[in-house]
Scaffold this active site. Structure first.
Site, PDB file in Angstrom:
ATOM      1  N   ARG A 109       0.965  -1.013   0.007  1.00 20.92           N
ATOM      2  CA  ARG A 109       0.121   0.085   0.040  1.00 20.92           C
ATOM      3  C   ARG A 109       0.882   1.245   0.128  1.00 20.92           C
ATOM      4  NH1 ARG A 109      -3.807   2.523   4.882  1.00 20.92           N
ATOM      5  NH2 ARG A 109      -1.961   3.579   5.316  1.00 20.92           N
ATOM      6  N   TYR A 116      -3.018  11.983   5.413  1.00 18.75           N
ATOM      7  CA  TYR A 116      -3.340  10.726   6.153  1.00 18.75           C
ATOM      8  C   TYR A 116      -2.132   9.718   5.473  1.00 18.75           C
ATOM      9  CZ  TYR A 116      -4.754   6.023   6.386  1.00 18.75           C
ATOM     10  OH  TYR A 116      -4.732   4.536   6.934  1.00 18.75           O
ATOM     11  N   ASP A 135      -5.224   3.981   0.086  1.00 16.55           N
ATOM     12  CA  ASP A 135      -6.201   4.183   0.834  1.00 16.55           C
ATOM     13  C   ASP A 135      -6.689   5.584   0.651  1.00 16.55           C
ATOM     14  OD1 ASP A 135      -7.853   4.281   2.924  1.00 16.55           O
ATOM     15  OD2 ASP A 135      -6.790   3.216   4.593  1.00 16.55           O
ATOM     16  N   HIS A 195      -9.268   6.780   2.784  1.00 22.32           N
ATOM     17  CA  HIS A 195      -9.642   6.940   3.908  1.00 22.32           C
ATOM     18  C   HIS A 195     -10.793   7.841   3.925  1.00 22.32           C
ATOM     19  CE1 HIS A 195      -8.370   6.815   8.220  1.00 22.32           C
ATOM     20  NE2 HIS A 195      -7.903   5.736   7.853  1.00 22.32           N
ATOM     21  N   GLU A 218      -9.071   1.936  -1.688  1.00 28.28           N
ATOM     22  CA  GLU A 218      -9.690   1.694  -0.398  1.00 28.28           C
ATOM     23  C   GLU A 218     -10.655   2.898   0.216  1.00 28.28           C
ATOM     24  OE1 GLU A 218      -7.020  -0.021   2.438  1.00 28.28           O
ATOM     25  OE2 GLU A 218      -8.427   0.546   4.165  1.00 28.28           O
ATOM     26  N   GLU A 260     -13.560  -1.776   6.630  1.00 28.61           N
ATOM     27  CA  GLU A 260     -12.600  -1.793   7.771  1.00 28.61           C
ATOM     28  C   GLU A 260     -13.473  -1.262   9.269  1.00 28.61           C
ATOM     29  OE1 GLU A 260      -9.175   0.494   6.966  1.00 28.61           O
ATOM     30  OE2 GLU A 260      -9.877   2.233   8.246  1.00 28.61           O
ATOM     31  N   ARG A 268     -13.537  -5.513   3.397  1.00 28.32           N
ATOM     32  CA  ARG A 268     -12.508  -5.307   4.540  1.00 28.32           C
ATOM     33  C   ARG A 268     -12.814  -5.539   5.942  1.00 28.32           C
ATOM     34  NH1 ARG A 268      -7.859  -3.964   4.899  1.00 28.32           N
ATOM     35  NH2 ARG A 268      -7.916  -1.792   5.859  1.00 28.32           N
ATOM     36  N   GLU A 305      -4.286  -7.354   5.199  1.00 33.41           N
ATOM     37  CA  GLU A 305      -3.373  -6.161   5.625  1.00 33.41           C
ATOM     38  C   GLU A 305      -2.401  -6.628   6.789  1.00 33.41           C
ATOM     39  OE1 GLU A 305      -5.370  -2.934   7.142  1.00 33.41           O
ATOM     40  OE2 GLU A 305      -3.888  -1.616   6.817  1.00 33.41           O
ATOM     41  N   TRP A 322     -11.671  12.279   8.789  1.00 36.24           N
ATOM     42  CA  TRP A 322      -9.967  11.954   8.803  1.00 36.24           C
ATOM     43  C   TRP A 322      -9.893  10.443   8.256  1.00 36.24           C
ATOM     44  CZ3 TRP A 322      -7.800   7.610  11.097  1.00 36.24           C
ATOM     45  CH2 TRP A 322      -6.023   7.812  11.191  1.00 36.24           C
TER      46      TRP A 322
HETATM   47  C1  GCO Z   1      -5.790   1.082   7.465  1.00 42.85           C
HETATM   48  C2  GCO Z   1      -6.517   2.020   8.152  1.00 42.85           C
HETATM   49  C3  GCO Z   1      -6.187   2.230   9.608  1.00 42.85           C
HETATM   50  C4  GCO Z   1      -7.113   3.047  10.402  1.00 42.85           C
HETATM   51  C5  GCO Z   1      -6.854   2.573  11.810  1.00 42.85           C
HETATM   52  C6  GCO Z   1      -7.757   3.413  12.703  1.00 42.85           C
HETATM   53  O1  GCO Z   1      -6.338   0.817   6.050  1.00 42.85           O
HETATM   54  O2  GCO Z   1      -5.104   0.136   7.814  1.00 42.85           O
HETATM   55  O3  GCO Z   1      -7.285   2.761   7.483  1.00 42.85           O
HETATM   56  O4  GCO Z   1      -4.813   2.532   9.578  1.00 42.85           O
HETATM   57  O5  GCO Z   1      -6.815   4.444  10.065  1.00 42.85           O
HETATM   58  O6  GCO Z   1      -7.038   1.399  12.114  1.00 42.85           O
HETATM   59  O7  GCO Z   1      -7.683   3.014  13.758  1.00 42.85           O
HETATM   60 MG    MG Z   2      -7.945   1.886   5.580  1.00 42.79          MG
END
Ligand code: GCO
Ligand code: MG
Length: 402
Positions: free
Chosen positions: A147, A159, A210, A212, A236, A262, A283, A339, A402
């Site tokens: 990634r 991020y 990602d 995010h 992602e 996630e 995820r 991951e 975020w």
């Molecule tokens: C990822 C994530 C994480 C999250 C974290 C928040 O893809 O691994 O987006 O890094 O930001 O798990 O607690």
């Molecule tokens: Mg993520």
């Protein structure tokens, strides 16, 4: 096989973890992860005040009934706190069942579907050149999938720009620190990163990115389209998924594979995304989505639509979740990728485990159970350390995702 004791262990070997330990009258015990990054104590209270008393005296072998009891019996369904508490109980009970059967967990699930589990690592850099170097380091370690996240000129702490080479710990402040975001600038930078990565390393490795939750559906579609020439493994969390319909717009405009989930807690969070084939990878993971018992249902639904798994595996998911996920990944027929954000040596010492890394793959061990333990004496040396995840604001101060 009655449950004699159920208690919560909070420890912070480099970061906070919440672990549930269930002990049976026969002396067999199991552990489950209940960590909710930045909101840990809510799950501690949920477990200690409401769940542990309910468990005492029950038959530890009745995993399904206990799952249903905790899900239906509370009346208040779903949500990250409830589902993490249920996951912790579920994983501890699967650990007990597998130990009693003298089998590694994957055997109880149905046995091996593969020899080893492909993982992706996190390459981060302050700018494109640094990220390109970081990806090279992962390639040198044998990773097949990486990634890549980069700092964005003019954006404060974009991020994914890590501190530390092999892992990145976002929960960095007692109260949430403020980072910046600017979608225009991100759309100028991210495609250039992947252009440079493919120009430097070719097309043999899987590359992931990602978003995010930062983009609107239209911006996400635009990003997906711009990234098509670089053939990503996945893009992602490109837009928030509370509104599952939003992905229709993205899907109509790009063939870049999409991964989401996630922060999902149940099958209901991804039902429409899966049934309408709006994503390619799901995820959701063990600790987030109600343990092995519930994640298995999500994976089965996904398999009807050729959607594959991609379990979340950031540092805030303890080695207990990683170990359990590896047994799940070793069994699940529609496995995609796992991951793997490495834990610090302090964390690894508190949670001795039998999984190992070999040239881009993780291999789960053969120890009966899920193969992860907790060293309680050592854990007691690391008291809880209040930390929160950052927040993001636009240049004018507007609160963003975020
Ligand atoms: C990822 C994530 C994480 C999250 C974290 C928040 O893809 O691994 O987006 O890094 O930001 O798990 O607690
Ligand atoms: Mg993520």
């Amino acid at each position: 096989m009655r449950i004699k004791d159920a208690r919560v262990i909070v420890t912070s070997p480099g970061r906070n973890f919440v672990t549930l330990k269930i002990v049976t009258e026969e002396g067999v015990y199991g552990i489950g992860d209940a960590t909710l990054n930045g909101r840990e104590k809510s799950v501690v209270a949920y477990l200690e005040d409401h769940v542990c008393p309910l468990l005492i005296g029950r038959d530890a072998r009745q995993i399904e009934d206990i799952w249903q009891l905790l899900y239906r019996g509370a009346y208040w369904r779903r949500g990250p706190v409830t589902m993490r508490a249920i996951a912790a109980v579920d994983v501890a009970l699967w650990d007990i069942k597998a130990k009693s059967a003298d089998m590694p967990l994957y055997q109880l699930l149905g046995g091996r579907s593969r020899e080893k589990v492909m993982v992706y690592g996190h390459a981060n850099g302050g700018d494109i050149a640094e990220t390109v170097d970081a990806v090279g380091q992962y390639i040198d370690m044998g990773y097949k999938a990486i990634r890549a996240q980069t700092g964005i000129p003019g954006v404060k702490d974009a991020y994914g720009v890590g501190r530390g080479k092999l892992f990145y710990e976002p929960a960095d402040a007692t109260l949430a620190s403020v980072t910046g975001w600017d979608t225009r600038k991100a759309l100028n930078t991210v495609p250039k990163l992947f252009e440079m990565l493919r120009a430097t390393y070719g097309f043999d490795h899987h590359l992931l990115h990602d978003g995010h939750h930062r983009y609107t559906p239209q911006e996400a579609a635009n990003l997906g389209k711009m990234l098509e020439p670089y053939q990503l493994f996945w893009l992602e969390d490109v837009t928030p998924a509370e509104n599952q319909e939003a992905f229709k717009l993205i899907r109509q405009h790009t063939v870049t594979p999409l991964a989401v989930g996630e922060i999902f807690n149940t099958i209901w969070d991804c039902k429409d995304l899966i049934q309408n084939q709006l994503i390619d990878y799901i995820r959701a993971t063990i600790v987030g989505a109600g343990g092995v018992t519930h994640l298995r249902r999500i994976a089965d639904l996904a398999s009807l639509y050729q959607i594959r798994t991609g379990c979340h595996g950031a540092t805030d998911l303890s080695p207990v979740t990683m170990g359990t996920a590896l047994h799940f990944d070793t069994w699940v027929p529609n496995f995609g990728i796992q991951e793997y954000m490495r834990h610090s040596p302090e964390t690894d010492d508190v949670f001795p485990h039998d999984y190992s890394f070999d040239k881009g793959f993780l291999i789960c061990g053969e120890t009966p159970g899920h193969g992860v333990d907790i060293n309680e004496e050592l854990a007691a040396k690391y008291p809880y350390d209040q930390r929160q995840l950052p927040i993001a604001r636009l240049e004018d101060g507007t609160m963003w995702n975020w």
